[in-house]
Structures are given as structure tokens and as C-alpha cells.
Design a protein around this motif. Structure first.
Motif, short mmCIF file in Angstrom:
data_model
loop_
_atom_site.label_atom_id
_atom_site.label_comp_id
_atom_site.label_asym_id
_atom_site.label_seq_id
_atom_site.Cartn_x
_atom_site.Cartn_y
_atom_site.Cartn_z
N ILE A 209 0.84 -1.20 0.00
CA ILE A 209 0.00 0.00 0.00
C ILE A 209 0.88 1.25 0.00
O ILE A 209 0.65 2.20 -0.77
N GLU A 210 1.90 1.25 0.87
CA GLU A 210 2.81 2.39 0.94
C GLU A 210 3.49 2.62 -0.40
O GLU A 210 3.62 3.75 -0.87
N HIS A 211 3.91 1.51 -1.03
CA HIS A 211 4.58 1.62 -2.32
C HIS A 211 3.62 2.16 -3.38
O HIS A 211 3.99 3.00 -4.22
N LYS A 222 10.75 7.88 -11.47
CA LYS A 222 11.16 7.47 -10.12
C LYS A 222 10.29 6.36 -9.55
O LYS A 222 10.46 5.96 -8.40
N ARG A 223 9.37 5.87 -10.36
CA ARG A 223 8.53 4.78 -9.87
C ARG A 223 9.33 3.48 -9.81
O ARG A 223 10.22 3.25 -10.62
N SER A 224 8.99 2.66 -8.86
CA SER A 224 9.77 1.42 -8.65
C SER A 224 8.85 0.21 -8.60
O SER A 224 7.62 0.34 -8.55
N LYS A 225 9.48 -0.93 -8.62
CA LYS A 225 8.74 -2.19 -8.56
C LYS A 225 8.19 -2.41 -7.16
O LYS A 225 8.81 -2.04 -6.16
N ALA A 226 7.03 -3.01 -7.09
CA ALA A 226 6.42 -3.29 -5.79
C ALA A 226 7.30 -4.24 -4.99
O ALA A 226 7.91 -5.16 -5.54
N PRO A 227 7.39 -4.04 -3.68
CA PRO A 227 8.23 -4.92 -2.86
C PRO A 227 7.67 -6.34 -2.81
O PRO A 227 6.45 -6.54 -2.84
N ASP A 228 8.57 -7.30 -2.74
CA ASP A 228 8.15 -8.69 -2.60
C ASP A 228 7.59 -8.93 -1.21
O ASP A 228 7.99 -8.26 -0.24
N PRO A 229 6.69 -9.88 -1.07
CA PRO A 229 6.19 -10.21 0.28
C PRO A 229 7.33 -10.69 1.17
O PRO A 229 8.30 -11.28 0.70
N LEU A 230 7.21 -10.41 2.45
CA LEU A 230 8.22 -10.89 3.39
C LEU A 230 8.21 -12.42 3.42
O LEU A 230 7.15 -13.05 3.41
N LYS A 231 9.39 -12.99 3.44
CA LYS A 231 9.51 -14.45 3.41
C LYS A 231 9.34 -15.04 4.80
O LYS A 231 9.75 -14.44 5.80
N GLY A 232 8.76 -16.21 4.83
CA GLY A 232 8.66 -16.95 6.08
C GLY A 232 9.87 -17.85 6.26
O GLY A 232 10.79 -17.87 5.43
N PRO A 233 9.91 -18.62 7.33
CA PRO A 233 11.04 -19.53 7.56
C PRO A 233 11.16 -20.56 6.44
O PRO A 233 10.16 -20.96 5.84
N GLU A 234 12.37 -20.97 6.17
CA GLU A 234 12.61 -21.97 5.14
C GLU A 234 12.52 -23.36 5.75
O GLU A 234 13.19 -23.67 6.73
N THR A 235 11.68 -24.20 5.17
CA THR A 235 11.52 -25.57 5.65
C THR A 235 12.30 -26.53 4.75
O THR A 235 12.79 -26.15 3.68
#
Length: 282
Positions: A209-211, A222-235
Motif C-alpha cells: 500500500i505504501e509503495h 522514479k517509480r519502482s517495482k512493488a516490494p516482494d512479500p516478506l519471506k517466512g522460515p525456510e523448511t
């Protein structure tokens, strides 16, 4: 009689003196008896235990520089078995059991540097650090527990606030090979809960939303790519999928998953048991 030990700058020695009853060491000295009261052994001697091979060396290291000369002079006039008995007595009384190489130096260092933080963290979990000195708990258990104390613990905070340790980490990073694998940007699997996963999703949503708001007002250049979702732990499954691909992973799951979890066909007159094996359908 000489009274010594437990009053130095070593927190390891102070805690040992607090936890363990003093050792009253007596040795025959001609027609007299030489006696010393030890409230703790020398922490430097404990660190050196891995490198000591003889009983005389053990006694000299554990009684410390202040008493070593006196004790060794008396032992020199006694049968060798008195030296063996004295070394064994010192180790037994102060719970200096045989540990794997390198563990005693590690334990002494951690307690000397961060003993108060460790004591508080363990107390929160109903464990008395002094029980390790008393022999009520094995030292190997403490060695396993320390690196597993959680984020936010006093011990972990003390490590992060140690400037010498920080400097050593920075120097180690500078010395690392450029080809060395990069550290994972994922959070640890330990402590992962549904609440954390939902919070991570919420933060990822707010970042997008902020992006979006920024891009809607920013010049096109100056527009940029949307940030990737935060990653969870790697299993383990995540690593396997990265290595083999989704299709191969599904094949592996089919091999290790009982048949009743799969939608495969069963020949007429047969059924699958709980292990996934075909058996006659009586």
C-alpha cells in the motif's frame, strides 16, 4: 592454614564459591599437617584442563598461582598416590568432570562474560545456574542451552551489546571469501507461529500500500517495482522444491505418503492398508 579462592575477578570463580561448600584440603607435612581452605578453583586452571596430562599439572593449575608452590612442595615429599588423590579430589569436589575438548574454555568464558545474564534467563525458566556448579545438572546441558536461548533473552542481548564480539564478527565478515554462501534473509523456523505468519502478511500488505501511494505521486522516472512479500522460515520442503522442482517433489511425496492419502486406482479385489500396501479385499 591458608584460606583462598572465590574472591578474584572471575565470575566463574565467584559463582563456584557461592554454589559449592569450601574444600578443606589437608596433607601430611613431616610431623605436622598442612591445610588449606579452597572456596573455588582457579578459572584459568579449568580452562587449561584439556591440555593437562599429569596429576601434578592438574593440582598446580586448579589451586592457582597463590597456593601452587606450597601444595606442590608438600606433595613432593609424599607418595605419588597422594598427588593422584589430590587431583581427583579437586575435580570431584568442584564438579570438574571430563568434557569434550574445548567445552571447559567455552563455559568458563561465557560465564565470566555473561554469567549474570545467563543466570537471569535460566531463572525465568525455573533453572538455577548454580545447580551446574553443584553437579545437580550436567555441564553439557548448559552448553546445549546457551545457543538456544531465544531472541530477546538477556544473554542474546549481552552478546549483541559486546563490542569485542561485534568487532570480531565484522573482521570475520571482511575475511570471508566472496564466493561464500550468503546468509539467509528468512526468519528462523524455531518460534514460528500462525500469529507471526499473519503479522508478516499484514506487514507485506502495508508495504505494498505504501509503495502504491508513493508510485501514484512520484514522477514516472522514479517509480519502482512493488516490494516482494516478506519471506517466512525456510523448511526442508522449501529447500527440496528449490533443488528438485515441484514435480519431482510430488513424486517423492507419493513414495513416502501412505496410499490412502493418494488418489491412485486400486485393482479390483484389493484394497490398501494403512501403510499403503495392496492387500486382498476380504
Amino acid at each position: 592454614m591458608t584460606d583462598t579462592g572465590g574472591g578474584g575477578e572471575s565470575l566463574f570463580e565467584e559463582m563456584m564459591a557461592e554454589a559449592v561448600d569450601p574444600l578443606y584440603l589437608e596433607l601430611p607435612d613431616g610431623d605436622d599437617t598442612a591445610a588449606w581452605t579452597l572456596h573455588a578453583v582457579d578459572s584459568d586452571g579449568v580452562i587449561d584442563l584439556d591440555d593437562l596430562t599429569g596429576a601434578l599439572d592438574v593440582v598446580e593449575a586448579l589451586v592457582g598461582d597463590e597456593l601452587a608452590g606450597e601444595v606442590l612442595d608438600v606433595l613432593a615429599d609424599l607418595p605419588w598416590d597422594r598427588t593422584l588423590d589430590t587431583a581427583a579430589l579437586l575435580r570431584r569436589h568442584f564438579t570438574l568432570v571430563e568434557l569434550r575438548p574445548g567445552l571447559w574454555p567455552q563455559l568458563v568464558e561465557q560465564i565470566d562474560l555473561y554469567g549474570e545474564a545467563i543466570e537471569s534467563d535460566l531463572a525465568d525458566r525455573g533453572i538455577d545456574l548454580l545447580d551446574f556448579f553443584r553437579g545437580a545438572r550436567p555441564w553439557t546441558q548448559l552448553a546445549r542451552m546457551l545457543p538456544r536461548l531465544p531472541e530477546g533473552s538477556r544473554y542474546r542481548a549481552a552478546l549483541l551489546d559486546d563490542e569485542d564480539l561485534a568487532r570480531a564478527r565484522i573482521e570475520a565478515e571482511d575475511d570471508e571469501d566472496d564466493d561464500a554462501p550468503s546468509k539467509s534473509d528468512r526468519p528462523p523456523l524455531i518460534g514460528e507461529t500462525q500469529d507471526r505468519a499473519l503479522l508478516r502478511q499484514a506487514v507485506s500488505f502495508l508495504r505494498r500500500i505504501e509503495h502504491g501511494l508513493y508510485n501514484s505521486r512520484a514522477p514516472k522516472s522514479k517509480r519502482s517495482k512493488a516490494p516482494d512479500p516478506l519471506k517466512g522460515p525456510e523448511t526442508a520442503e522449501d529447500r527440496l522444491r528449490d533443488l528438485l522442482g515441484d514435480a519431482d517433489v510430488e513424486d517423492i511425496f507419493d513414495q513416502v505418503t501412505p496410499g490412502w492419502n493418494r488418489g491412485d486406482d486400486v485393482p479390483s479385489g484389493f484394497k490398501r492398508n494403512l501403510s499403503g500396501l495392496l492387500v486382498p479385499d476380504d
